[in-house]
Scaffold this motif. Structure first.
Motif, PDB file in Angstrom:
ATOM      1  N   PHE A 198       0.853  -1.186   0.000  1.00 38.73           N
ATOM      2  CA  PHE A 198       0.000   0.000   0.000  1.00 38.73           C
ATOM      3  C   PHE A 198       0.895   1.243   0.000  1.00 38.73           C
ATOM      4  CE2 PHE A 198      -2.002  -3.427   2.467  1.00 38.73           C
ATOM      5  CZ  PHE A 198      -3.124  -3.668   1.681  1.00 38.73           C
ATOM      6  N   SER A 199       1.335   1.620  -1.177  1.00 37.52           N
ATOM      7  CA  SER A 199       2.366   2.656  -1.316  1.00 37.52           C
ATOM      8  C   SER A 199       1.969   4.015  -0.746  1.00 37.52           C
ATOM      9  CB  SER A 199       2.756   2.808  -2.788  1.00 37.52           C
ATOM     10  OG  SER A 199       1.630   3.164  -3.570  1.00 37.52           O
ATOM     11  N   GLY A 200       0.677   4.310  -0.704  1.00 38.90           N
ATOM     12  CA  GLY A 200       0.252   5.611  -0.198  1.00 38.90           C
ATOM     13  C   GLY A 200       0.008   5.633   1.300  1.00 38.90           C
ATOM     14  N   SER A 201       0.253   4.524   1.965  1.00 41.33           N
ATOM     15  CA  SER A 201      -0.031   4.425   3.394  1.00 41.33           C
ATOM     16  C   SER A 201       0.850   5.353   4.232  1.00 41.33           C
ATOM     17  CB  SER A 201       0.163   2.982   3.862  1.00 41.33           C
ATOM     18  OG  SER A 201       0.055   2.877   5.270  1.00 41.33           O
ATOM     19  N   LYS A 202       0.282   5.881   5.302  1.00 35.89           N
ATOM     20  CA  LYS A 202       1.012   6.729   6.250  1.00 35.89           C
ATOM     21  C   LYS A 202       1.298   5.979   7.547  1.00 35.89           C
ATOM     22  CE  LYS A 202       0.900  10.546   3.742  1.00 35.89           C
ATOM     23  NZ  LYS A 202       2.146  11.178   3.247  1.00 35.89           N
ATOM     24  N   ILE A 203       1.340   4.642   7.462  1.00 31.25           N
ATOM     25  CA  ILE A 203       1.501   3.822   8.655  1.00 31.25           C
ATOM     26  C   ILE A 203       2.795   4.129   9.401  1.00 31.25           C
ATOM     27  CG2 ILE A 203       2.617   1.920   7.419  1.00 31.25           C
ATOM     28  CD1 ILE A 203       1.202  -0.004   9.311  1.00 31.25           C
ATOM     29  N   ALA A 204       3.824   4.568   8.672  1.00 35.00           N
ATOM     30  CA  ALA A 204       5.104   4.858   9.318  1.00 35.00           C
ATOM     31  C   ALA A 204       4.978   5.979  10.339  1.00 35.00           C
ATOM     32  CB  ALA A 204       6.154   5.214   8.269  1.00 35.00           C
ATOM     33  N   ASP A 205       4.080   6.931  10.095  1.00 32.66           N
ATOM     34  CA  ASP A 205       3.900   8.050  11.025  1.00 32.66           C
ATOM     35  C   ASP A 205       3.440   7.571  12.393  1.00 32.66           C
ATOM     36  OD1 ASP A 205       4.641   9.758   9.014  1.00 32.66           O
ATOM     37  OD2 ASP A 205       2.592  10.259   8.424  1.00 32.66           O
ATOM     38  N   SER A 206       2.528   6.587  12.399  1.00 32.24           N
ATOM     39  CA  SER A 206       2.027   6.066  13.673  1.00 32.24           C
ATOM     40  C   SER A 206       2.947   4.994  14.252  1.00 32.24           C
ATOM     41  CB  SER A 206       0.619   5.494  13.482  1.00 32.24           C
ATOM     42  OG  SER A 206       0.600   4.506  12.467  1.00 32.24           O
ATOM     43  N   ALA A 207       3.636   4.248  13.380  1.00 31.33           N
ATOM     44  CA  ALA A 207       4.526   3.194  13.857  1.00 31.33           C
ATOM     45  C   ALA A 207       5.788   3.750  14.504  1.00 31.33           C
ATOM     46  CB  ALA A 207       4.890   2.259  12.707  1.00 31.33           C
ATOM     47  N   PHE A 208       6.254   4.901  13.989  1.00 33.88           N
ATOM     48  CA  PHE A 208       7.490   5.510  14.501  1.00 33.88           C
ATOM     49  C   PHE A 208       7.230   6.983  14.811  1.00 33.88           C
ATOM     50  CE2 PHE A 208       8.462   2.512  10.982  1.00 33.88           C
ATOM     51  CZ  PHE A 208       8.916   1.448  11.752  1.00 33.88           C
ATOM     52  N   PRO A 209       6.420   7.278  15.827  1.00 30.18           N
ATOM     53  CA  PRO A 209       6.001   8.669  16.088  1.00 30.18           C
ATOM     54  C   PRO A 209       7.132   9.605  16.492  1.00 30.18           C
ATOM     55  CG  PRO A 209       5.358   7.220  17.899  1.00 30.18           C
ATOM     56  CD  PRO A 209       5.831   6.332  16.792  1.00 30.18           C
ATOM     57  N   ASP A 210       8.229   9.055  17.025  1.00 31.30           N
ATOM     58  CA  ASP A 210       9.333   9.918  17.472  1.00 31.30           C
ATOM     59  C   ASP A 210      10.458  10.007  16.446  1.00 31.30           C
ATOM     60  OD1 ASP A 210      10.029   7.252  17.803  1.00 31.30           O
ATOM     61  OD2 ASP A 210      11.293   7.642  19.569  1.00 31.30           O
ATOM     62  N   LEU A 211      10.210   9.525  15.238  1.00 30.04           N
ATOM     63  CA  LEU A 211      11.222   9.612  14.191  1.00 30.04           C
ATOM     64  C   LEU A 211      11.445  11.073  13.811  1.00 30.04           C
ATOM     65  CD1 LEU A 211      12.896   7.737  12.238  1.00 30.04           C
ATOM     66  CD2 LEU A 211      11.055   8.096  10.578  1.00 30.04           C
ATOM     67  N   PRO A 212      12.691  11.509  13.667  1.00 27.58           N
ATOM     68  CA  PRO A 212      12.957  12.898  13.260  1.00 27.58           C
ATOM     69  C   PRO A 212      12.225  13.233  11.951  1.00 27.58           C
ATOM     70  CG  PRO A 212      14.983  11.844  13.949  1.00 27.58           C
ATOM     71  CD  PRO A 212      13.950  10.758  13.901  1.00 27.58           C
ATOM     72  N   LYS A 213      11.679  14.427  11.875  1.00 23.24           N
ATOM     73  CA  LYS A 213      10.876  14.848  10.717  1.00 23.24           C
ATOM     74  C   LYS A 213      11.675  15.751   9.784  1.00 23.24           C
ATOM     75  CE  LYS A 213       7.310  12.776  12.545  1.00 23.24           C
ATOM     76  NZ  LYS A 213       6.834  11.472  12.000  1.00 23.24           N
ATOM     77  N   HIS A 214      11.216  15.827   8.565  1.00 26.64           N
ATOM     78  CA  HIS A 214      11.776  16.733   7.556  1.00 26.64           C
ATOM     79  C   HIS A 214      10.598  17.255   6.754  1.00 26.64           C
ATOM     80  CE1 HIS A 214      13.861  18.277   4.058  1.00 26.64           C
ATOM     81  NE2 HIS A 214      15.040  18.043   4.615  1.00 26.64           N
ATOM     82  N   GLN A 215      10.552  18.545   6.521  1.00 24.52           N
ATOM     83  CA  GLN A 215       9.379  19.143   5.889  1.00 24.52           C
ATOM     84  C   GLN A 215       9.113  18.608   4.477  1.00 24.52           C
ATOM     85  OE1 GLN A 215      10.018  23.339   5.536  1.00 24.52           O
ATOM     86  NE2 GLN A 215      11.906  23.148   4.342  1.00 24.52           N
ATOM     87  N   ILE A 216      10.145  18.188   3.764  1.00 25.63           N
ATOM     88  CA  ILE A 216       9.955  17.662   2.415  1.00 25.63           C
ATOM     89  C   ILE A 216       9.304  16.284   2.449  1.00 25.63           C
ATOM     90  CG2 ILE A 216      11.134  16.926   0.308  1.00 25.63           C
ATOM     91  CD1 ILE A 216      13.244  19.054   0.881  1.00 25.63           C
ATOM     92  N   PHE A 217       9.695  15.458   3.415  1.00 28.54           N
ATOM     93  CA  PHE A 217       9.168  14.102   3.499  1.00 28.54           C
ATOM     94  C   PHE A 217       7.964  13.997   4.418  1.00 28.54           C
ATOM     95  CE2 PHE A 217      13.455  13.682   2.020  1.00 28.54           C
ATOM     96  CZ  PHE A 217      13.401  12.636   1.126  1.00 28.54           C
TER      97      PHE A 217
END
Length: 219
Positions: A198-217
Motif C-alpha cells: 500500500f504505497s500511499g499508506s502513512k503507517i510509518a507516522d504512527s509506527a514511529f512517532p518519534d522519528l525525526p521529521k523533515h518538511q519535504i518528506f
C-alpha cells in the motif's frame, strides 16, 4: 541473536523464493540487454566495500550515464521490466545471499555507494558506520518515494540529494542505531511489507512517532 536471525531468515527465504527468482531470471535473460544480475560496490560496516547483488533493472553502463548513481523519476536507463521489479522490490531479492554470507543484515541502513555516502555529514557518519547495512530499514521506508521528491524539486539531482536527502538519511539512521532492538527490527519488516503493498499508506507516522521529521518528506 540478530546474526542468527539473519542466517535463518535469509536461508529460508532463499529456498522459498527460488522458483520466483528463476522466473525473473528467465524473463531478464530474454529481455533488455540479457543481463540477469547487477553487482555494484557499496560501503558496508566500518567502511568495508562489498558487492551488492540485485536483479538487473537498468542499462549495464548506467553509472556512467545520466545522473550516475542517483536514479531519477522515469529514468530512461531503466529496462522495460525494470520498473516493475523496482516498484515491487523484487530486484532486491538476490541480496538475500548478501545477508546469508554476512555482508548485510535483514534490517539496517541501506548500503550506499561511496559517492552518496560521503554526502552524509561526517559527524553522523562516524557514529553510524559500525551498523551493518540492511535489505530494509527505516531509511528504506522514509525514502521509498525519493525519486519523485527529487524530481519535484526541479533542482540538479546531485545538489538536491547532497543538501536535503543525505543529511536527513543520516539523521534517521542515527535514530535507528540509538533505538535499535529486535522488536524495532520486526516492526520495520512489517511496515516495509505494508508500504510495498500500500504505497500511499502513512503507517510509518504512527509506527514511529518519534522519528525525526523533515518538511519535504513530512509535509
Amino acid at each position: 541473536m540478530k546474526r542468527l536471525f539473519d542466517i535463518f531468515a535469509s536461508g529460508i527465504a532463499i529456498l522459498l523464493l527460488l522458483p520466483l527468482e528463476v522466473v525473473v531470471a528467465i524473463i531478464l535473460r530474454f529481455t533488455g540487454e540479457g543481463e540477469i544480475f547487477y553487482r555494484q560496490n557499496r560501503v558496508g560496516r566500518n567502511g568495508n566495500i562489498f558487492a551488492v547483488l540485485k536483479f538487473a533493472t537498468m542499462l549495464k553502463d548506467s553509472p556512467n550515464l545520466g545522473t550516475g548513481t542517483i536514479t531519477q523519476k522515469n529514468d530512461p536507463r531503466v529496462l522495460p521490466i525494470g520498473g516493475f521489479l523496482r516498484k515491487t522490490k523484487l530486484n532486491e531479492l538476490p541480496q538475500l545471499w548478501n545477508i546469508f554470507i554476512g555482508d548485510m543484515s535483514v534490517v539496517g541502513p541501506r548500503p550506499l555507494t561511496k559517492e552518496t555516502r560521503d554526502y552524509i555529514p561526517r559527524e553522523i557518519l562516524d557514529e553510524i558506520q559500525d551498523v551493518q547495512p540492511g535489505l530494509t530499514g527505516i531509511g528504506s521506508i522514509v525514502f521509498r518515494d525519493e525519486e519523485n521528491i527529487i524530481h519535484q524539486s526541479g533542482e540538479d539531482y546531485h545538489a538536491f540529494y547532497k543538501r536535503e536527502i543525505a543529511p536527513y538519511k543520516g539523521t534517521v539512521e542515527l535514530w535507528y542505531k540509538r533505538k535499535k532492538s529486535f522488536l524495532l527490527d520486526m516492526k520495520i519488516i512489517f511496515v516495509t511489507a505494508w508500504v510495498v503493498l500500500f504505497s500511499g499508506s502513512k503507517i510509518a507516522d504512527s509506527a514511529f512517532p518519534d522519528l525525526p521529521k523533515h518538511q519535504i518528506f513530512n509535509p
